[in-house]
Write a protein that holds these residues in place. Sequence first.
Motif, mmCIF file in Angstrom:
data_model
loop_
_atom_site.group_PDB
_atom_site.id
_atom_site.type_symbol
_atom_site.label_atom_id
_atom_site.label_comp_id
_atom_site.label_asym_id
_atom_site.label_seq_id
_atom_site.Cartn_x
_atom_site.Cartn_y
_atom_site.Cartn_z
ATOM 1 N N ASP A 87 0.792 -1.285 0.002
ATOM 2 C CA ASP A 87 0.188 -0.052 -0.037
ATOM 3 C C ASP A 87 1.010 1.426 0.070
ATOM 4 O O ASP A 87 0.457 2.467 0.269
ATOM 5 C CB ASP A 87 -0.951 0.041 1.248
ATOM 6 N N GLY A 106 -5.098 -5.160 8.311
ATOM 7 C CA GLY A 106 -6.184 -4.229 7.720
ATOM 8 C C GLY A 106 -6.644 -4.914 6.377
ATOM 9 O O GLY A 106 -7.763 -4.798 6.123
ATOM 10 N N ARG A 107 -5.830 -5.617 5.708
ATOM 11 C CA ARG A 107 -6.246 -6.478 4.733
ATOM 12 C C ARG A 107 -6.991 -7.552 4.876
ATOM 13 O O ARG A 107 -8.075 -7.911 4.207
ATOM 14 C CB ARG A 107 -4.925 -7.219 3.793
ATOM 15 N N THR A 108 -7.345 -8.089 6.078
ATOM 16 C CA THR A 108 -8.258 -9.089 6.416
ATOM 17 C C THR A 108 -9.613 -8.561 6.737
ATOM 18 O O THR A 108 -10.571 -9.165 6.424
ATOM 19 C CB THR A 108 -8.045 -9.689 7.783
ATOM 20 N N LEU A 109 -9.749 -7.050 6.937
ATOM 21 C CA LEU A 109 -11.185 -6.556 6.996
ATOM 22 C C LEU A 109 -11.755 -6.448 5.589
ATOM 23 O O LEU A 109 -12.864 -6.271 5.574
ATOM 24 C CB LEU A 109 -10.785 -5.065 7.340
ATOM 25 N N GLU A 110 -10.938 -6.769 4.494
ATOM 26 C CA GLU A 110 -11.772 -6.744 3.146
ATOM 27 C C GLU A 110 -11.980 -8.126 2.925
ATOM 28 O O GLU A 110 -12.461 -8.253 1.683
ATOM 29 C CB GLU A 110 -10.465 -6.309 2.054
ATOM 30 N N THR A 111 -11.743 -9.243 3.660
ATOM 31 C CA THR A 111 -12.217 -10.349 3.470
ATOM 32 C C THR A 111 -13.790 -10.921 4.129
ATOM 33 O O THR A 111 -14.135 -9.838 4.820
ATOM 34 C CB THR A 111 -10.918 -11.543 3.636
ATOM 35 N N ASP A 112 -13.879 -12.039 4.098
ATOM 36 C CA ASP A 112 -15.011 -12.514 4.867
ATOM 37 C C ASP A 112 -14.862 -12.714 6.477
ATOM 38 O O ASP A 112 -15.715 -13.137 7.118
ATOM 39 C CB ASP A 112 -15.621 -13.818 4.296
#
Length: 229
Positions: A87, A106-112
């Motif tokens: 990023d 933070g990337r995990t927040l864009e997953t399920d």
Amino acid sequence: MLAQVVLFDGFDLLDVIAPYEVLSAGGLASGGAMRVELVSAEGPREVVSGVGGTLLRATAALDPARADLVVVPGAAGRIGEPGEVPDQDAGAGEWQEDDLVPVLMGRTLETDLPRLLKEAMDRPEVTVATVCGGSVLLAMAGLLENRYATTHRMGLDLLDATGANAVQARVVDDGDLVTGASVTCGLDLGLYLLERELGPRIAHSVEQLIAHERRGTVWRPLGPEPLAV
């Protein structure tokens, strides 16, 4: 009991391995009273850790309807090609490895994963446990407001900022939420969960097996408020 230990890209290896081995040993010592599996939000897949790109295989999907215990690790290091700063543009400035941990989480927040963790926390029969930055991941997903929790000392202020009640202790028991502080606390957390769920004799046998004595007092929101000293 079914314990599901969560994997996501960039997870901290020891955050996963320590409780996984302790809980698995507890399952053996109890004659199968606990089963442990590695899971991801996406289901069976190879998941890359943030420690040297080491891979672990998730054998199932995180399923709060099946699990009795869900263990969430923190993140570590970095993932990506050498020289890549997630990023950020190349040459954007100096960075420290620890700076990338919030990016990975933070990337995990864009997953399920946040939805599944919320489902787990909404089920009173499911205990959610975290190691190190796993509690920060829950906090970033808005799931720790007014809950007592701990994390690595560098993340305690972030827990407070998200509305959690940060406690500086190795293990904090807030009912259906049990959190461990730094990376090595995964051993203490696992042993405490065995004691709580399967009894002290099972936990003690595993403690002897792995030659690790649990450290510190498990903090719980009980008893009188201590006076300042």
